[in-house]
Design an enzyme around this catalytic site. Structure first.
Site, mmCIF file in Angstrom:
data_model
loop_
_atom_site.group_PDB
_atom_site.id
_atom_site.type_symbol
_atom_site.label_atom_id
_atom_site.label_comp_id
_atom_site.label_asym_id
_atom_site.label_seq_id
_atom_site.Cartn_x
_atom_site.Cartn_y
_atom_site.Cartn_z
ATOM 1 N N ARG A 267 0.633 -1.272 -0.145
ATOM 2 C CA ARG A 267 0.100 0.138 -0.033
ATOM 3 C C ARG A 267 0.888 1.337 0.010
ATOM 4 N NH1 ARG A 267 -1.689 0.923 4.870
ATOM 5 N NH2 ARG A 267 -2.666 -0.963 5.130
ATOM 6 N N TYR B 256 -14.503 22.175 -11.138
ATOM 7 C CA TYR B 256 -15.157 21.093 -11.593
ATOM 8 C C TYR B 256 -16.200 20.768 -10.686
ATOM 9 C CZ TYR B 256 -14.500 16.201 -12.651
ATOM 10 O OH TYR B 256 -14.469 14.765 -13.056
ATOM 11 N N ASP C 6 -6.156 23.119 -8.761
ATOM 12 C CA ASP C 6 -6.533 22.125 -9.548
ATOM 13 C C ASP C 6 -5.976 22.664 -11.138
ATOM 14 O OD1 ASP C 6 -7.533 20.361 -11.699
ATOM 15 O OD2 ASP C 6 -9.585 20.108 -10.673
ATOM 16 N N LYS D 60 -6.490 12.390 -17.226
ATOM 17 C CA LYS D 60 -6.458 13.312 -18.587
ATOM 18 C C LYS D 60 -5.309 13.435 -19.240
ATOM 19 C CE LYS D 60 -10.767 14.099 -16.622
ATOM 20 N NZ LYS D 60 -11.161 15.066 -15.853
#
Ligand SMILES: *Cc1c(COP(=O)(O)O)cnc(C)c1O
Length: 399
Positions: free
Chosen positions: A63, A117, A189, A214
């Site tokens: 992890r 967003y 962002d 993206k």
């Protein structure tokens, strides 16, 4: 290997080629291999105890990452000169929520840009509100005027530039200067520009978030997010990411690293195609407004010219009158544009978007419905012909 100062003096497109290669590619392998692991075996109990005392130093537990994810994190850190480190998350939204949860306590206030967003907005009005964190939304064009909104309880200012759907370019340096003067943390962002077109930390941002889904991945096949932190901001982010159990799959990290290498050439193509389509649209009578940061009519265009080294391939246009049915006729018949949300891949996309209902600090009054386009790497002449047919369908449906 060159040292950091040498590397930081190189053009980012050059840094992209070998960024993050240090930790994973022994023996001359160009791409860091996929290291899959949950269990890490120790030599003996003493080795286990030594690793437990320094769990951040080397393999410890799956992890906490393997060299594949570390390579990607290091590469993203290298793209933001002066950054302390990068955390990876299973999606862009996961990055946004984990960063805000690590910075805000009950009773704190968050200033959130009104053009954010939509899921960022939902987080403020949902989970953060439940935890006693209040949000005030602010005008994306506020600039240094943000000072007047900063109160005793304001802990974080969240920026997104250009804004989702409507593409207002924010004066990031002015907002960060105002925030620093009051000890407020800034989070950006930066998904639209990536550090290649807008190095966020150099502009004064404390934490820069990317939906790697993206442009970093670039091929529409992996979900991932990242947060790159200025010195002093990495440790709290890491602590929260560990407590939330955030990690990414080594296969996904491998694909993201592979995408990252070509980010420079892809963005250049997205920019060229996007500008060709945007300029053509701006000349069509059916189009009232083109929201593309590199076009003079876009709010914040002068700031874009000052701060960005280029444009990516995502922008919107406002139709001149017409209703949803006429917009649908335009979009439904497109042959080269897919209808889909997650942009940043090599293919072009068209999406009907309705910003009006997503604002509270500002108003969206447009001449008609809005279409968001992502311009892929196809030949823009073909895309323009497809859109020209679409505008004819719009005319016919509008009557
Ligand atoms: C897509 C997107 C996100 C979220 O990324 P996911 O990986 O889809 O969760 C965040 N911010 C912006 C600007 C985006 O376009």
């Amino acid at each position: 290997m060159q040292d950091d100062d040498d590397r930081n003096s190189l053009n980012p497109k050059t840094r992209l080629v070998t960024a993050g290669r240090g930790k994973a590619s022994g023996r001359g392998i160009v791409n860091p291999p996929v290291w899959r692991a949950s269990t890490i075996l120790f030599e003996d109990v003493a080795d286990l105890r030594a690793a437990t005392r320094k769990p951040d130093d080397g393999l410890y537990y799956g992890r906490r990452g393997t060299p594949t994810a570390w390579s990607l994190a290091d590469a993203l850190t290298e793209l933001e000169p002066g950054a302390e480190g990068t955390l990876l998350y299973p999606s862009g939204v996961a990055a946004i929520s984990a960063v805000l949860l690590s910075l805000l306590d009950p009773g704190d206030e968050l200033l959130m840009v009104d053009s954010a967003y939509e899921p960022s907005r939902a987080l403020c009005n949902g989970l953060l509100r439940r935890f006693g964190i209040t949000t005030r939304f602010y005008d994306p064009m506020i600039g240094a005027g943000i000072t007047e909104l900063i109160g005793d309880k304001t802990r974080v200012i969240f920026l997104e530039s250009p804004g989702s759907l409507t593409f207002e370019v924010q004066d990031v340096p002015a907002i960060c200067t105002a925030a620093k003067a009051r000890g407020v943390t800034t989070v950006l962002d930066n998904t639209w520009a990536t550090p290649l077109l807008f190095p966020a930390l150099a502009a004064g941002v404390d934490i820069s978030i990317l939906a790697c889904t993206k442009y970093i991945v670039g091929h529409s096949d992996v979900m991932m997010g990242s947060a790159t932190a200025a010195p002093g901001f990495y440790a709290p982010l890491r602590r929260t990411a560990m407590q939330l159990g955030q990690c990414v799959s080594p296969d996904d990290a491998y694909l993201a690293l592979r995408g990252l290498r070509t980010l420079g050439v892809r963005l250049r193509q997205h920019e060229e195609g996007g500008l060709a389509v945007a300029r053509w649209l701006a000349g069509q009578p059916q189009v009232a407004d083109v929201r593309h940061p590199a076009l003079p009519g876009c709010p914040g265009h002068a700031v874009w010219q000052r701060d960005f080294s280029g444009a990516s391939g995502l922008f919107s246009f406002v139709l001149n009158g017409g209703n949803d049915a006429a917009r649908t006729a335009l979009i439904d018949g497109l042959k080269l544009f897919g209808i889909g949300f997650s942009w940043g891949g090599f293919e072009s996309l068209a999406l009907p978007v309705d910003p009006a209902g997503l604002r509270t600090a500002t108003r969206w009054d447009a001449a008609g419905p809005v279409v968001r386009l992502h311009i892929g790497i196809e030949d823009p002449a073909d895309l323009i012909a497809d859109l020209a047919d679409g505008l004819k369908r719009f005319d016919a449906a509008r009557g």
